[in-house]
Write a protein that holds these residues in place. Structure first.
Motif, PDB file in Angstrom:
ATOM      1  N   GLY A 164       0.815  -1.209   0.000  1.00 42.84           N
ATOM      2  CA  GLY A 164       0.000   0.000   0.000  1.00 42.84           C
ATOM      3  C   GLY A 164       0.848   1.258   0.000  1.00 42.84           C
ATOM      4  N   LEU A 165       1.891   1.266   0.838  1.00 44.24           N
ATOM      5  CA  LEU A 165       2.794   2.409   0.880  1.00 44.24           C
ATOM      6  C   LEU A 165       3.505   2.575  -0.457  1.00 44.24           C
ATOM      7  N   GLY A 166       3.957   1.466  -1.015  1.00 44.04           N
ATOM      8  CA  GLY A 166       4.654   1.520  -2.292  1.00 44.04           C
ATOM      9  C   GLY A 166       3.778   2.050  -3.417  1.00 44.04           C
ATOM     10  N   LEU A 167       2.543   1.618  -3.464  1.00 47.13           N
ATOM     11  CA  LEU A 167       1.632   2.090  -4.505  1.00 47.13           C
ATOM     12  C   LEU A 167       1.336   3.576  -4.338  1.00 47.13           C
ATOM     13  N   ALA A 168       1.208   4.011  -3.075  1.00 46.39           N
ATOM     14  CA  ALA A 168       0.985   5.435  -2.822  1.00 46.39           C
ATOM     15  C   ALA A 168       2.176   6.257  -3.327  1.00 46.39           C
ATOM     16  N   ILE A 169       3.377   5.741  -3.096  1.00 45.13           N
ATOM     17  CA  ILE A 169       4.584   6.427  -3.577  1.00 45.13           C
ATOM     18  C   ILE A 169       4.612   6.431  -5.102  1.00 45.13           C
ATOM     19  N   ALA A 170       4.237   5.312  -5.702  1.00 51.34           N
ATOM     20  CA  ALA A 170       4.296   5.188  -7.164  1.00 51.34           C
ATOM     21  C   ALA A 170       3.370   6.174  -7.862  1.00 51.34           C
TER      22      ALA A 170
END
Length: 232
Positions: A19-25
């Protein structure tokens, strides 16, 4: 920890990192302020001795050396126990953590901090999560959990592993190689691997055990000792 609890905890950690990674992406990093503030703080507090220490930690715990150390530790445990269980759990933990980290790196493809802020040769590979921190934490925590001498010894080993993993994480931030959220995600990935690996490795060994030499097969003797105790 029960199998259900292990599965649930692993899924929560992996989902949180995803979830954090997708938000960053998609450029909606909820911790962007903390990322930038942390980088600025380290830029303002660099000193020659701290730079030497951070560089040394980053070099010693580079992914290549961590992988070699994992093999050495695993072989040492297998030779000592004369069974595969503990050694393969350590190796499996590092392998699972490394695989997860690479999947996230490829999927998120996050840029590193600006090269002008990095110390040493600029690193351009994907930043999220940190391979250094993921591998180090996975190896040290998995190795610490193999300690069976006493509860105090086990606690000391886990505490030492946690502190050293944190030191490597700080070194990567200090060198400007990663953002704060990169190393936080790395710790989560490593812990997920530590929790999940014993179940995965034990299942694989159970399937392979009938085909292994008799001396490598894990067993519990009639006195109720564990397989590691029986091998000693």
């Amino acid at each position: 920890m029960s199998l259900r609890a292990r599965a649930a905890t692993t899924l929560v950690l992996v989902a949180a990192v995803l979830g954090l990674g997708l938000a960053i992406a998609v450029h909606h990093d909820p911790a962007a302020g903390a990322d930038n503030a942390t980088l600025r703080w380290f830029l303002d507090h660099r000193t020659p001795w701290a730079t030497h220490l951070a560089t040394a930690l980053s070099t010693v715990f580079a992914p290549m050396w961590v992988a070699i150390a994992a093999v050495v530790v695993s072989v040492g445990l297998i030779r000592r126990d004369q069974i595969l269980d503990r050694g393969m759990r350590v190796l499996g933990t590092v392998a699972i953590a490394g695989a997860l980290a690479e999947v996230f790196k490829l999927a998120i493809n996050r840029l590193r901090p600006p090269t002008i802020d990095q110390i040493g040769s600029p690193e351009a590979a994907a930043s999220f999560p940190s391979g250094h921190v993921t591998g180090t934490a996975a190896l040290l925590l998995a190795a610490a959990l193999t300690v069976t001498a006493s509860r105090a010894a086990r606690t000391t080993a886990i505490t030492t592993a946690s502190l050293l993993s944190a030191a490597v994480a700080v070194s990567r931030l200090y060198l400007g190689a990663h953002w704060l959220t990169d190393v936080v995600a790395s710790i989560a990935v490593a812990v997920a691997a530590v929790i999940a690996a014993p179940v995965v490795v034990d299942a694989v060994l159970a399937a392979l055990r009938p085909h292994l030499p008799l001396r490598l097969r894990s067993m519990v003797d009639v006195g109720g000792r564990t397989s590691v105790e029986a091998a000693r």
